[in-house]
Design a protein around this motif. Sequence first.
Motif, mmCIF file in Angstrom:
data_model
loop_
_atom_site.group_PDB
_atom_site.id
_atom_site.type_symbol
_atom_site.label_atom_id
_atom_site.label_comp_id
_atom_site.label_asym_id
_atom_site.label_seq_id
_atom_site.Cartn_x
_atom_site.Cartn_y
_atom_site.Cartn_z
ATOM 1 N N LYS B 42 0.841 -1.192 0.000
ATOM 2 C CA LYS B 42 0.000 0.000 0.000
ATOM 3 C C LYS B 42 0.889 1.260 0.000
ATOM 4 N N LEU B 43 1.849 1.303 0.953
ATOM 5 C CA LEU B 43 2.690 2.506 1.077
ATOM 6 C C LEU B 43 3.547 2.717 -0.166
ATOM 7 N N LEU B 44 4.012 1.610 -0.750
ATOM 8 C CA LEU B 44 4.862 1.737 -1.943
ATOM 9 C C LEU B 44 4.059 2.221 -3.151
ATOM 10 N N SER B 45 2.718 2.057 -3.094
ATOM 11 C CA SER B 45 1.900 2.412 -4.258
ATOM 12 C C SER B 45 1.691 3.922 -4.397
ATOM 13 N N TYR B 46 1.960 4.703 -3.330
ATOM 14 C CA TYR B 46 1.749 6.149 -3.442
ATOM 15 C C TYR B 46 2.867 6.785 -4.270
ATOM 16 N N PRO B 47 2.501 7.735 -5.142
ATOM 17 C CA PRO B 47 3.533 8.330 -6.002
ATOM 18 C C PRO B 47 4.582 9.097 -5.190
ATOM 19 N N ASP B 48 5.789 9.096 -5.686
ATOM 20 C CA ASP B 48 6.882 9.877 -5.120
ATOM 21 C C ASP B 48 6.440 11.313 -4.924
ATOM 22 N N HIS B 49 6.897 11.942 -3.832
ATOM 23 C CA HIS B 49 6.641 13.361 -3.623
ATOM 24 C C HIS B 49 5.190 13.624 -3.194
ATOM 25 N N SER B 50 4.408 12.538 -2.875
ATOM 26 C CA SER B 50 3.050 12.751 -2.363
ATOM 27 C C SER B 50 3.079 12.524 -0.855
ATOM 28 N N ALA B 51 2.071 13.071 -0.155
ATOM 29 C CA ALA B 51 1.967 12.890 1.295
ATOM 30 C C ALA B 51 1.994 11.397 1.639
ATOM 31 N N GLY B 52 1.293 10.572 0.835
ATOM 32 C CA GLY B 52 1.234 9.133 1.090
ATOM 33 C C GLY B 52 2.597 8.471 1.117
ATOM 34 N N SER B 53 3.533 9.002 0.324
ATOM 35 C CA SER B 53 4.850 8.368 0.222
ATOM 36 C C SER B 53 5.721 8.581 1.456
ATOM 37 N N ILE B 54 5.373 9.563 2.312
ATOM 38 C CA ILE B 54 6.204 9.778 3.512
ATOM 39 C C ILE B 54 5.450 9.491 4.813
#
Lengths: 373, 373
Positions: B42-54
């Motif tokens: 799930k966490l890896l699926s968020y695009p780079d530079h998005s809130a989800g990625s950090i």
Amino acid sequence: LASLVEEMAPDDRADLLERMDSAHVERLMPLIAQAERADIRKLLSYPDHSAGSIMTTEYASLPVGVSVAEAIAQLRTQAPNSETIYSIYILDDSRRLRGFISLQKLILARPETPVGELMNKDVISVRVDEDVDLVAQKMARFDFIAVPVVDEQNRLVGIITHDDVLDVVQEIATQEAQMMGAVAPLENAYLSTPFLELAWKRGIWLVLLLVASFGTSSVLKHHEGITPGFEWMVWFLPLVMASGGNAGSQSATLIIRSLALGEMRPRDYARILVRELLTGLTLGMTLAVLGAAFASFSVARYETLVVGISVCLVVAFGTVNGTLLPLLLKRMGLDPALMSNPLIASLSDILAVVVYYRVADAVLTSASQFVVP
Amino acid sequence: LASLVEEMAPDDRADLLERMDSAHVERLMPLIAQAERADIRKLLSYPDHSAGSIMTTEYASLPVGVSVAEAIAQLRTQAPNSETIYSIYILDDSRRLRGFISLQKLILARPETPVGELMNKDVISVRVDEDVDLVAQKMARFDFIAVPVVDEQNRLVGIITHDDVLDVVQEIATQEAQMMGAVAPLENAYLSTPFLELAWKRGIWLVLLLVASFGTSSVLKHHEGITPGFEWMVWFLPLVMASGGNAGSQSATLIIRSLALGEMRPRDYARILVRELLTGLTLGMTLAVLGAAFASFSVARYETLVVGISVCLVVAFGTVNGTLLPLLLKRMGLDPALMSNPLIASLSDILAVVVYYRVADAVLTSASQFVVP
């Protein structure tokens, strides 16, 4: 205003008063309660850019002997006057820092356990006179909510919280960016900076850079005199100069940023210099081929060679300058970001002109030995 | 390695796996417990530079109906699995974010009070697809320990903690500094970047800048052809070019940094442009006087005038370019930091040559009307 100032957090209050007109501060001070006043005077006395200048004095602390239950009861009374009760510092009778415990750990512990048994005795702290850059590096490395600030006898004098560090990191990055663009760092946001202050902070740098380009002009005039008939060289002069300046700016940027993040130690310097020189030669050769190819449309074979060799040397020299000069400033205890991109480019220009005319002289002299005049 | 990865905080773990070779990740994944594995995917699926990625998924939350005493009891069980229990989020039955309470407030409250009465209902949150730059700006403004991350239905999906924001701010500042110095942003620390990656990330920019200087060369060659006898102009060419580039770099640096800090809105753009033009003219006139004074040692009165007028115009144009180009990139949805100092200088060079030769033509033509040939 006085009661408003009394209500503010000590660190924010000190910041506000520091920005105010000193005449206003002197009128305001007698209206503030005695205890707060002493605190303000103390915080204002720390030099700019020191840990003391950004810390707050409203921290949560406990004596070393209490149990967890007593600790939580004491924290309930301290909470309204503490910026954070999540990081709690354990002090001995002379307020020396003995340990640290997080509220998270305290909440999980059995009520009768002595705090002294649970606390972390290896406390990472900063000295009150330490530079804020180093404080920011420590906070970034250890992910603290707050870091304790101690005096030379290891007595707790304040704490610096995560939000203040975030502000400091932003401020440092902004000032560094401004220096790198050859602007003396602004005190306030760009839009709130008065016209004259801005003109002055840019003007002093522009004048300095202008003086550097007087140097380039003089060197150029001197060389032109001794090489009549080399008018074609002027066409590629901007190309040769820009290549060196650009490569130098790149190196300086990488080195300065890396130094600011605390990634480099003096023992790395030699290795970095060698690496940059190799990068410079690789990039220089690439640009030399492209530059010479472009030149070959306008000039003969030996002239093309002059452009190619010059670009390669100028890029290599630019890279070494861009590496060496910031490291030198750092060694001298100055801010390496003073070596701004425009300054590196200006210094590189002088060198580029010298190299360009020397190469032309060498190549064309030896060429004339083979070519029938 | 699998059990080590299981123990790590979800956000740090996702970061680590993202940096690893994908073949290694695929071999590792089957060895990790099912629940952890789903979380990682799930966490890896968020695009780079998005809130989800950090963000991390290990947050402390409470149902809306509990009392303070029940809340503290629940937090005790959540504490070992939460990155922080200092920021607690109150959720309804469908996990929608209803409120927020700090542990500090909870500890001070009477045990029987319902949490729903104490909680702050105006929760500031970020969307999972929001840019990390905006997350950093929000954190810096509100001094949060953590900020909740929600999906499009306002359901809590994670939190971003202060330490991750500090890392992000440092990373953004570093990438911006590198772009400003005409280096494509590095993934890792300077010293850990492989030689070829570094050479490539510098080389592509140097080649682009070289092409820009082909333009300067062409313009110079064209103008030289039509102005025989103007050889003295070459002496001051670097001075005129550098003045424009330096002033332009200053403007670009100030504008780009100010945009990055979120200080400027589109409605400010016109005002900023006027202000920069005025600054440019002020600085241009100062540099013109100094430049002309220097030139007067080598050339006659009208030639001095050519240098002075050119410097003034080139500085004013440079300032406008340095302001306009980053604002234009921002409007186009691109990163304004792409307008690096060397790029601004290169573009300014072309303009400088054109202005310089036009001014020379105009001044010397009208001068010859007064001077007996």
